[in-house]
Design a protein around this motif. Structure first.
Motif, PDB file in Angstrom:
ATOM      1  N   ARG A 118     -10.461  -9.644   9.465  1.00  0.00           N
ATOM      2  CA  ARG A 118      -9.484 -10.619   8.984  1.00  0.00           C
ATOM      3  C   ARG A 118     -10.128 -11.610   8.026  1.00  0.00           C
ATOM      4  O   ARG A 118     -11.268 -12.042   8.238  1.00  0.00           O
ATOM      5  CB  ARG A 118      -8.874 -11.383  10.167  1.00  0.00           C
ATOM      6  CG  ARG A 118      -7.728 -12.294   9.746  1.00  0.00           C
ATOM      7  CD  ARG A 118      -7.293 -13.223  10.848  1.00  0.00           C
ATOM      8  NE  ARG A 118      -6.237 -14.105  10.398  1.00  0.00           N
ATOM      9  CZ  ARG A 118      -5.927 -15.245  10.953  1.00  0.00           C
ATOM     10  NH1 ARG A 118      -6.606 -15.663  12.016  1.00  0.00           N
ATOM     11  NH2 ARG A 118      -4.944 -15.992  10.486  1.00  0.00           N
ATOM     12  N   ASN A 119      -9.402 -11.972   6.987  1.00  0.00           N
ATOM     13  CA  ASN A 119      -9.828 -12.989   6.032  1.00  0.00           C
ATOM     14  C   ASN A 119      -8.739 -14.058   5.981  1.00  0.00           C
ATOM     15  O   ASN A 119      -7.763 -13.929   5.247  1.00  0.00           O
ATOM     16  CB  ASN A 119     -10.042 -12.373   4.645  1.00  0.00           C
ATOM     17  CG  ASN A 119     -10.743 -13.331   3.694  1.00  0.00           C
ATOM     18  OD1 ASN A 119     -10.531 -14.537   3.748  1.00  0.00           O
ATOM     19  ND2 ASN A 119     -11.564 -12.797   2.815  1.00  0.00           N
ATOM     20  N   PRO A 120      -8.848 -15.128   6.792  1.00  0.00           N
ATOM     21  CA  PRO A 120      -7.770 -16.123   6.844  1.00  0.00           C
ATOM     22  C   PRO A 120      -7.504 -16.794   5.510  1.00  0.00           C
ATOM     23  O   PRO A 120      -6.356 -17.135   5.203  1.00  0.00           O
ATOM     24  CB  PRO A 120      -8.283 -17.139   7.879  1.00  0.00           C
ATOM     25  CG  PRO A 120      -9.316 -16.411   8.672  1.00  0.00           C
ATOM     26  CD  PRO A 120      -9.936 -15.437   7.721  1.00  0.00           C
ATOM     27  N   GLN A 121      -8.569 -16.972   4.695  1.00  0.00           N
ATOM     28  CA  GLN A 121      -8.363 -17.641   3.408  1.00  0.00           C
ATOM     29  C   GLN A 121      -7.507 -16.787   2.482  1.00  0.00           C
ATOM     30  O   GLN A 121      -6.614 -17.300   1.795  1.00  0.00           O
ATOM     31  CB  GLN A 121      -9.721 -17.944   2.760  1.00  0.00           C
ATOM     32  CG  GLN A 121     -10.531 -19.025   3.466  1.00  0.00           C
ATOM     33  CD  GLN A 121     -11.162 -18.535   4.738  1.00  0.00           C
ATOM     34  OE1 GLN A 121     -11.378 -17.330   4.909  1.00  0.00           O
ATOM     35  NE2 GLN A 121     -11.498 -19.444   5.636  1.00  0.00           N
ATOM     36  N   ARG A 122      -7.765 -15.500   2.453  1.00  0.00           N
ATOM     37  CA  ARG A 122      -6.963 -14.640   1.588  1.00  0.00           C
ATOM     38  C   ARG A 122      -5.543 -14.495   2.108  1.00  0.00           C
ATOM     39  O   ARG A 122      -4.592 -14.379   1.319  1.00  0.00           O
ATOM     40  CB  ARG A 122      -7.630 -13.276   1.452  1.00  0.00           C
ATOM     41  CG  ARG A 122      -8.878 -13.313   0.580  1.00  0.00           C
ATOM     42  CD  ARG A 122      -9.289 -11.921   0.144  1.00  0.00           C
ATOM     43  NE  ARG A 122     -10.373 -11.968  -0.811  1.00  0.00           N
ATOM     44  CZ  ARG A 122     -10.905 -10.897  -1.391  1.00  0.00           C
ATOM     45  NH1 ARG A 122     -10.432  -9.687  -1.094  1.00  0.00           N
ATOM     46  NH2 ARG A 122     -11.893 -11.007  -2.257  1.00  0.00           N
ATOM     47  N   GLU A 123      -5.354 -14.501   3.411  1.00  0.00           N
ATOM     48  CA  GLU A 123      -4.003 -14.458   3.947  1.00  0.00           C
ATOM     49  C   GLU A 123      -3.237 -15.719   3.569  1.00  0.00           C
ATOM     50  O   GLU A 123      -2.051 -15.663   3.223  1.00  0.00           O
ATOM     51  CB  GLU A 123      -4.058 -14.302   5.474  1.00  0.00           C
ATOM     52  CG  GLU A 123      -4.517 -12.926   5.925  1.00  0.00           C
ATOM     53  CD  GLU A 123      -4.484 -12.797   7.436  1.00  0.00           C
ATOM     54  OE1 GLU A 123      -3.970 -13.727   8.100  1.00  0.00           O
ATOM     55  OE2 GLU A 123      -4.965 -11.772   7.958  1.00  0.00           O
ATOM     56  N   ALA A 124      -3.909 -16.877   3.640  1.00  0.00           N
ATOM     57  CA  ALA A 124      -3.260 -18.119   3.235  1.00  0.00           C
ATOM     58  C   ALA A 124      -2.931 -18.106   1.753  1.00  0.00           C
ATOM     59  O   ALA A 124      -1.863 -18.580   1.335  1.00  0.00           O
ATOM     60  CB  ALA A 124      -4.157 -19.311   3.582  1.00  0.00           C
ATOM     61  N   ALA A 125      -3.834 -17.556   0.940  1.00  0.00           N
ATOM     62  CA  ALA A 125      -3.553 -17.467  -0.497  1.00  0.00           C
ATOM     63  C   ALA A 125      -2.388 -16.519  -0.769  1.00  0.00           C
ATOM     64  O   ALA A 125      -1.559 -16.775  -1.657  1.00  0.00           O
ATOM     65  CB  ALA A 125      -4.807 -17.000  -1.232  1.00  0.00           C
TER      66      ALA A 125
END
Length: 552
Positions: free
Chosen positions: A78-85
């Motif tokens: 999981r990459n939370p920053q990319r999901e938020a972007a």
């Protein structure tokens, strides 16, 4: 009663993480894929594709169990920053339905469609248009429309779902199927239609008619009220499983039993407490990035890329009259994950030579993995840097001296130490407006404060070390003792200076000063130790001798 004019659309993307991966990698939507989240030493499934759910996997399931159930499962970190972007991109896309769009972490959007639904032919056609767009984008979604954000959120996630039971044996739904079938046949007439069967709700069931919020959310499970797991468990133990079980309950007993969150969520869902939809402001960060033709992994290569990015970022900020207060370097790895390091400055600056050492100090913490293919440098916090500052005539000479010296050694030292132990851990003392010894100074973070000026003159010197008052065994009289016992030692004073009388602050109730007026003495004992003793004359506490400090 006129219908309320406010209408809210809630859109939930339950497979956001997995479908983002499928879009980015162009994968096969028929192949089971799961996004894995690491929590300590445990890896669990965070987001699942439709194929993974069809294989019987569930969110929150341990990765080891998932592979046992579905050996062909493909996993990605999981990459939370990319999901938020990605959610931010979806927010901009949702602007076609209304200008008032807000992100609700981690996988939802709230859209205020008041006065906008008629542009699409009504609310039901708007949902059909939304479904068409999401299908074209390859996104699974659920949507709900109501008068309040809380009700729309509840309909999007829980419309058509039965209340969940945390215990077995005490639920009506757990009775024998034959009992339910006999109860259904009681109202069946021979030759007429058979007993009604439960069916999936129609898409329009997720639309609460204006003014019908209460009846729309009443049959939903209590989880639709956005409550924490502990409150949901307590409600289940009491048999309160549907929202309708709580709507008619008095608010005060609910608040006493479950806390203030439960009545607040109920009132927000019904519209008794306002809950505005605040659109996110345009995100225009001061950042630069570099895409690398070949993956890198050496520390020297990262530093070389940092030098190029830092020069560009500082030039941009200098043109705006801004300086970096907090900088963040993000490294994107070839496996789709991302790491970052952060550095803070004690004083904002757009000088690359002052920022680079702070970031370079943390570069060894980066794990390159199988390689880094992109670098991104962002000024997370930027503040104005004034080249010319208005000063009076008395400070003009000092300003010229400071500008000529250009001495930022102390600021750089604070930033370097703060980079290792945290900026909040580097502190300095400032004088405080209090005659109480332990309150004579306040502690401020050095990075966000200026050096203290002249300290106020005191009638007598204060000890270098201060601690909480410790009892001293001595005669209970205000006269200087000939001998006393402290910390297990019997001490004999050689000389003493005092007393200095200090009264408590009568306008404050300080537990440490309930012993009344104090007479302080500077006492030098045998062996050269100089202590700060005082005699408390007594107030709400008994009188006696105490030791509070030691001189250098």
């Amino acid at each position: 009663m006129p219908a309320p004019s406010r209408r809210i659309l809630s859109v939930w993307f339950p497979r956001l993480g997995a479908e983002r991966m499928l879009r980015a990698q162009g994968g096969d939507h028929g192949q089971p894929l799961a996004v894995v989240e690491e929590s300590g030493n445990l890896q669990t499934l965070h987001s699942l594709s439709a194929a993974a759910s069809a294989a019987g996997l569930s969110r929150g399931q341990p990765l080891r169990d998932a592979h046992a159930m579905c050996p062909e499962l493909i996993t990605r970190l999981r990459n939370p920053q990319r999901e938020a972007a990605f959610l931010t991109v979806l927010r901009r896309w949702a602007g076609k339905y209304s200008p008032w769009v807000a992100e609700v972490a981690p996988e939802s959007l709230l859209i205020d469609i008041s006065g906008c639904a008629h542009l699409f032919g009504g609310e039901a056609p708007l949902l059909e248009h939304l479904a068409t767009d999401c299908a074209r984008l390859g996104l699974t979604h659920l949507a709900g429309i109501a008068d309040t954000p809380g009700a729309a959120w509840a309909l999007a996630r829980y419309a058509g779902r039965a209340a969940e039971h945390h215990r077995t044996g005490d639920a009506v739904d757990a009775e024998a199927p034959s009992t339910r079938s006999r109860a259904a046949r009681r109202h069946w007439v021979k030759g007429g239609p058979g007993p009604a069967r439960a069916s999936e709700p129609a898409p329009t069931a997720r639309i609460a008619a204006p003014g019908q919020t209460r009846s729309a959310i009443a049959p939903l499970p209590v989880a639709a009220l956005r409550l924490d797991p502990q409150t949901l468990e307590q409600l289940a133990r009491l048999g309160l499983r549907r929202v309708e079980d709580l709507l008619n309950q008095p608010r005060a007993p609910l608040a006493r039993r479950f806390g203030r969150q439960l009545p607040l969520r109920i009132d927000q869902a019904l519209g008794h407490v306002p809950e505005p939809v605040s659109p996110a402001k345009a995100d225009r960060p001061d950042a630069v990035r570099m895409t690398l033709p070949e993956p890198i992994g050496l520390e020297s290569d990262i530093l070389a890329g940092l030098d190029r990015l830092l020069d560009r970022l500082c030039t941009t900020l200098e043109a705006k009259g801004m300086g970096i207060r907090t900088a963040r370097l993000q490294v994107y790895r070839t496996d789709g994950s991302m790491q970052w390091i952060t550095a803070g400055l004690a004083r904002p600056s757009h000088d690359p030579e002052r920022v680079r050492p702070l970031l370079a100090m943390k570069v060894p913490e980066i794990d390159a993995g199988f390689g880094i293919d992109m670098l991104r440098l962002e000024a997370v916090q930027a503040e104005p840097v004034h080249k010319v500052q208005t000063r009076g005539h008395l400070a003009a000479g000092e300003a010229v001296t400071e500008r000529l010296k250009g001495d930022y050694a102390l600021d750089d030292l604070i930033a370097r130490i703060g980079g290792r132990v945290g900026m909040e851990a580097v502190t300095r003392l400032h004088p405080a407006s209090s005659h109480i010894p332990e309150k004579g100074a306040i502690t401020l973070a050095a990075a966000w404060s200026e050096p203290a000026g002249d300290w106020p003159l005191l009638p007598l010197r204060r000890p270098l070390l201060l601690w909480r008052p410790e009892p001293v065994q001595a005669p209970d009289t205000p006269h200087r003792p000939e001998t006393f016992r402290w910390r297990g030692r019997t001490l004999r004073p050689l000389s003493a200076r005092g007393p200095e009388r200090i009264a408590p602050e009568w306008w404050l109730d300080d537990p440490e000063w309930r012993s009344g007026v104090r007479d302080y003495w500077r006492v030098t004992v045998e062996g050269g130790e100089r202590l700060w003793l005082y005699y408390a004359h007594g107030g709400t506490m008994s009188s006696g001798w105490f030791c509070q400090g030691r001189f250098a």
